[in-house]
Design a protein around this motif. Structure first.
Motif, PDB file in Angstrom:
ATOM      1  N   ALA A 263      -8.263   6.245  -7.731  1.00  0.00           N
ATOM      2  CA  ALA A 263      -8.459   7.470  -6.952  1.00  0.00           C
ATOM      3  C   ALA A 263      -7.191   8.326  -7.019  1.00  0.00           C
ATOM      4  O   ALA A 263      -7.266   9.555  -7.103  1.00  0.00           O
ATOM      5  CB  ALA A 263      -8.792   7.118  -5.505  1.00  0.00           C
ATOM      6  N   LEU A 264      -6.036   7.671  -7.017  1.00  0.00           N
ATOM      7  CA  LEU A 264      -4.771   8.405  -7.071  1.00  0.00           C
ATOM      8  C   LEU A 264      -4.404   8.807  -8.501  1.00  0.00           C
ATOM      9  O   LEU A 264      -3.737   9.816  -8.709  1.00  0.00           O
ATOM     10  CB  LEU A 264      -3.641   7.563  -6.465  1.00  0.00           C
ATOM     11  CG  LEU A 264      -3.684   7.411  -4.948  1.00  0.00           C
ATOM     12  CD1 LEU A 264      -2.770   6.285  -4.488  1.00  0.00           C
ATOM     13  CD2 LEU A 264      -3.287   8.722  -4.262  1.00  0.00           C
TER      14      LEU A 264
ATOM     15  N   ALA B 274       1.336   3.927  -3.133  1.00  0.00           N
ATOM     16  CA  ALA B 274       0.955   5.330  -2.944  1.00  0.00           C
ATOM     17  C   ALA B 274       2.116   6.247  -3.331  1.00  0.00           C
ATOM     18  O   ALA B 274       1.929   7.252  -4.018  1.00  0.00           O
ATOM     19  CB  ALA B 274       0.533   5.566  -1.493  1.00  0.00           C
TER      20      ALA B 274
ATOM     21  N   PRO C 259      -6.347  -3.651   3.732  1.00  0.00           N
ATOM     22  CA  PRO C 259      -6.886  -2.616   2.847  1.00  0.00           C
ATOM     23  C   PRO C 259      -6.863  -3.098   1.396  1.00  0.00           C
ATOM     24  O   PRO C 259      -5.953  -3.828   1.006  1.00  0.00           O
ATOM     25  CB  PRO C 259      -5.928  -1.433   3.042  1.00  0.00           C
ATOM     26  CG  PRO C 259      -4.742  -1.970   3.740  1.00  0.00           C
ATOM     27  CD  PRO C 259      -5.144  -3.223   4.444  1.00  0.00           C
ATOM     28  N   LYS C 260      -7.862  -2.725   0.633  1.00  0.00           N
ATOM     29  CA  LYS C 260      -7.923  -3.156  -0.773  1.00  0.00           C
ATOM     30  C   LYS C 260      -7.097  -2.186  -1.620  1.00  0.00           C
ATOM     31  O   LYS C 260      -7.576  -1.130  -2.029  1.00  0.00           O
ATOM     32  CB  LYS C 260      -9.378  -3.177  -1.257  1.00  0.00           C
ATOM     33  CG  LYS C 260     -10.242  -4.213  -0.545  1.00  0.00           C
ATOM     34  CD  LYS C 260     -10.060  -5.604  -1.131  1.00  0.00           C
ATOM     35  CE  LYS C 260     -10.680  -6.695  -0.262  1.00  0.00           C
ATOM     36  NZ  LYS C 260      -9.798  -7.162   0.826  1.00  0.00           N
ATOM     37  N   VAL C 261      -5.862  -2.549  -1.865  1.00  0.00           N
ATOM     38  CA  VAL C 261      -4.921  -1.667  -2.571  1.00  0.00           C
ATOM     39  C   VAL C 261      -5.430  -1.331  -3.972  1.00  0.00           C
ATOM     40  O   VAL C 261      -5.369  -0.186  -4.410  1.00  0.00           O
ATOM     41  CB  VAL C 261      -3.518  -2.322  -2.632  1.00  0.00           C
ATOM     42  CG1 VAL C 261      -2.577  -1.495  -3.478  1.00  0.00           C
ATOM     43  CG2 VAL C 261      -2.964  -2.493  -1.218  1.00  0.00           C
TER      44      VAL C 261
ATOM     45  N   GLY D 145      -8.312  -0.962  -5.096  1.00  0.00           N
ATOM     46  CA  GLY D 145      -9.428  -0.013  -5.093  1.00  0.00           C
ATOM     47  C   GLY D 145      -8.988   1.449  -5.003  1.00  0.00           C
ATOM     48  O   GLY D 145      -9.782   2.362  -5.223  1.00  0.00           O
ATOM     49  N   ARG D 146      -7.728   1.684  -4.651  1.00  0.00           N
ATOM     50  CA  ARG D 146      -7.249   3.064  -4.461  1.00  0.00           C
ATOM     51  C   ARG D 146      -6.460   3.600  -5.657  1.00  0.00           C
ATOM     52  O   ARG D 146      -6.081   4.765  -5.675  1.00  0.00           O
ATOM     53  CB  ARG D 146      -6.366   3.125  -3.213  1.00  0.00           C
ATOM     54  CG  ARG D 146      -7.135   2.625  -2.011  1.00  0.00           C
ATOM     55  CD  ARG D 146      -6.406   2.819  -0.722  1.00  0.00           C
ATOM     56  NE  ARG D 146      -7.243   2.278   0.340  1.00  0.00           N
ATOM     57  CZ  ARG D 146      -6.905   2.217   1.608  1.00  0.00           C
ATOM     58  NH1 ARG D 146      -5.736   2.690   1.985  1.00  0.00           N
ATOM     59  NH2 ARG D 146      -7.717   1.719   2.504  1.00  0.00           N
TER      60      ARG D 146
ATOM     61  N   ASN E 267     -13.469  -1.976  -8.644  1.00  0.00           N
ATOM     62  CA  ASN E 267     -12.135  -1.363  -8.563  1.00  0.00           C
ATOM     63  C   ASN E 267     -11.883  -0.328  -9.647  1.00  0.00           C
ATOM     64  O   ASN E 267     -10.768   0.166  -9.773  1.00  0.00           O
ATOM     65  CB  ASN E 267     -11.069  -2.460  -8.638  1.00  0.00           C
ATOM     66  CG  ASN E 267     -11.200  -3.451  -7.513  1.00  0.00           C
ATOM     67  OD1 ASN E 267     -11.416  -3.079  -6.374  1.00  0.00           O
ATOM     68  ND2 ASN E 267     -11.101  -4.733  -7.831  1.00  0.00           N
TER      69      ASN E 267
ATOM     70  N   GLU F 107       0.835  -1.204   0.000  1.00  0.00           N
ATOM     71  CA  GLU F 107       0.000   0.000   0.000  1.00  0.00           C
ATOM     72  C   GLU F 107       0.874   1.261   0.000  1.00  0.00           C
ATOM     73  O   GLU F 107       0.644   2.195  -0.762  1.00  0.00           O
ATOM     74  CB  GLU F 107      -0.899  -0.030   1.237  1.00  0.00           C
ATOM     75  CG  GLU F 107      -1.970   1.029   1.219  1.00  0.00           C
ATOM     76  CD  GLU F 107      -2.821   0.987   2.475  1.00  0.00           C
ATOM     77  OE1 GLU F 107      -2.353   0.499   3.537  1.00  0.00           O
ATOM     78  OE2 GLU F 107      -3.971   1.462   2.400  1.00  0.00           O
TER      79      GLU F 107
END
Lengths: 254, 254
Positions: B169-170, B77, B161-163, B165-166, B201, B73
């Motif tokens: 968003a990023l 990020a 955490p569902k990596v 899924g993010r 996702n 994660e």
């Protein structure tokens, strides 16, 4: 002399895609195999945990791949019945536990309620454990791949058979070398625990080491026998040569 | 074009010597990296789960080693904030759960009794779960290496955490390729579940595969987008080329 080396770490299946693994690169096993070949006329049966480093390709080394403790137990029994070993060096990191039940939060809730409804008194004792586990197990689906949707996953693990404890029963004359790895304990505690393991498993030697003394290129270990510390070593190669030299010396004395 | 590939399987620590691992050799990731390099001017950030196969050594590939989902994660990020990716191919087998509590049978018994003494009614509900877990956790020692002496080991795992899924968003503009692995289901079920994962996702593509269709040298997969099946492939190399070709074609159309 024919010897048996086990190396790497076992992996106990949770389902088709997940396992509980014991960390072990297998590099100490590789050093042991190399040292054995250097000492001359040694034939090696190498019980290798899949995924670990492989020993050198050599006609004197026969590879026996295993995955979990049940696999290891079967392979060791077959080999110990088929051949007479001058020594067995059991360097594999073997799982102490294997998954028995994996249940979702929903399975746990249902199982708890079943158990609460039949419970006889207010206390929960060791005798209640099997009943509670049975109640949860009945609710848990036998999944090929566990649902990832539950908030919590509950796992019950049971003890695996102690493979090292059976080696001397199958071959009382072999020289058995066990390993004891602890994490961040005093050298006194490490040696006490290793000594107890030596006696319990009827091992001739135990290599005692602490994870905090294992770093890139460094690996401190004590080699013990019944009388005390035989010697210390500071790298995997040193450990391997110390073990092989000690075994060969003892073999000559016999 | 700069792309991000994740490959291998995560390992969630139980203690210093044991982990829960997701099986993945990483060989599909290696094929993806090879295919990317063959397509020309692609720069690859390769998020590599330690222990998996390594991609070829090449100045265009930068390796980012990770161990567990928390690690993954953080690394994702950082990379997604530092670079703009034409595509993110998330082939890593990521653990859905990570150990929260590991307790011996003795810890469980004490925790159960604490909880039973404070419980308000006869039923056990989802609301009781946190109280019960807290009671057990208070009894369980924080061990660096779990005792191997207890008859049963109880583990509670929580969702990671569902990596995937993010990612959108990023970086909403990137082309995201996810993977869905099921075990022994019908192709209809596989495609339905993969389609749902694609939507959840915000992936542009999902590679849907079933463990029973993966054998030595063979690896069947469907590549899906929002409209349906893009194409099928039968080996890891075919899957890798299908994914890269599809991404590059879409990139050109933009």
């Amino acid at each position: 002399m024919r010897i048996l080396i086990t190396a790497g770490g076992t992996a106990e299946k949770i389902d088709q895609v997940r396992s509980i693994t014991n960390h072990s690169s297998g590099s100490l096993g590789v050093e042991l195999a190399k040292a054995a070949l250097q000492k001359g006329t040694i034939t090696v049966d190498y019980v290798w945990a899949k995924g670990a480093l492989l020993p050198p390709k050599d006609p004197r080394i026969t590879l026996h791949p295993v995955t979990d403790t049940a696999d290891l137990e079967k392979t060791m029994a077959q080999l110990l019945q088929a051949h007479t070993y001058g020594a067995v060096i059991h360097a594999m990191a073997v799982s102490d536990f294997t998954p028995e039940i994996a249940a979702t939060q929903e399975d746990l809730i249902q199982g708890m309620n079943t158990w609460l409804a039949t419970k006889k008194d207010a206390n929960f004792t060791a005798e209640d454990v099997p009943d509670l586990l049975r109640a949860i197990l009945e609710k848990s689906q036998s999944a090929t791949k566990l649902s990832s949707k539950t908030e919590h996953l509950f796992m019950v693990l049971k003890q695996t058979p102690k493979v090292i404890g059976r080696i001397k029963a199958l071959q009382p004359e072999t020289q058995l070398v066990g390993f004891k790895l602890l994490v961040d304990v005093s050298s006194t505690e490490l040696l006490t625990v290793a000594r107890a393991a030596l006696e319990k498993n009827q091992a001739d030697y135990v290599l005692a080491n602490d994870l905090t003394s294992i770093h890139e290129g460094q690996h401190h270990g004590y080699l013990l026998d019944k009388k005390g510390i035989v010697a210390e070593a500071n790298t995997k190669a040193e450990i391997a040569h110390l073990i092989l030299d000690t075994l060969l010396e003892r073999q000559e004395v016999r």
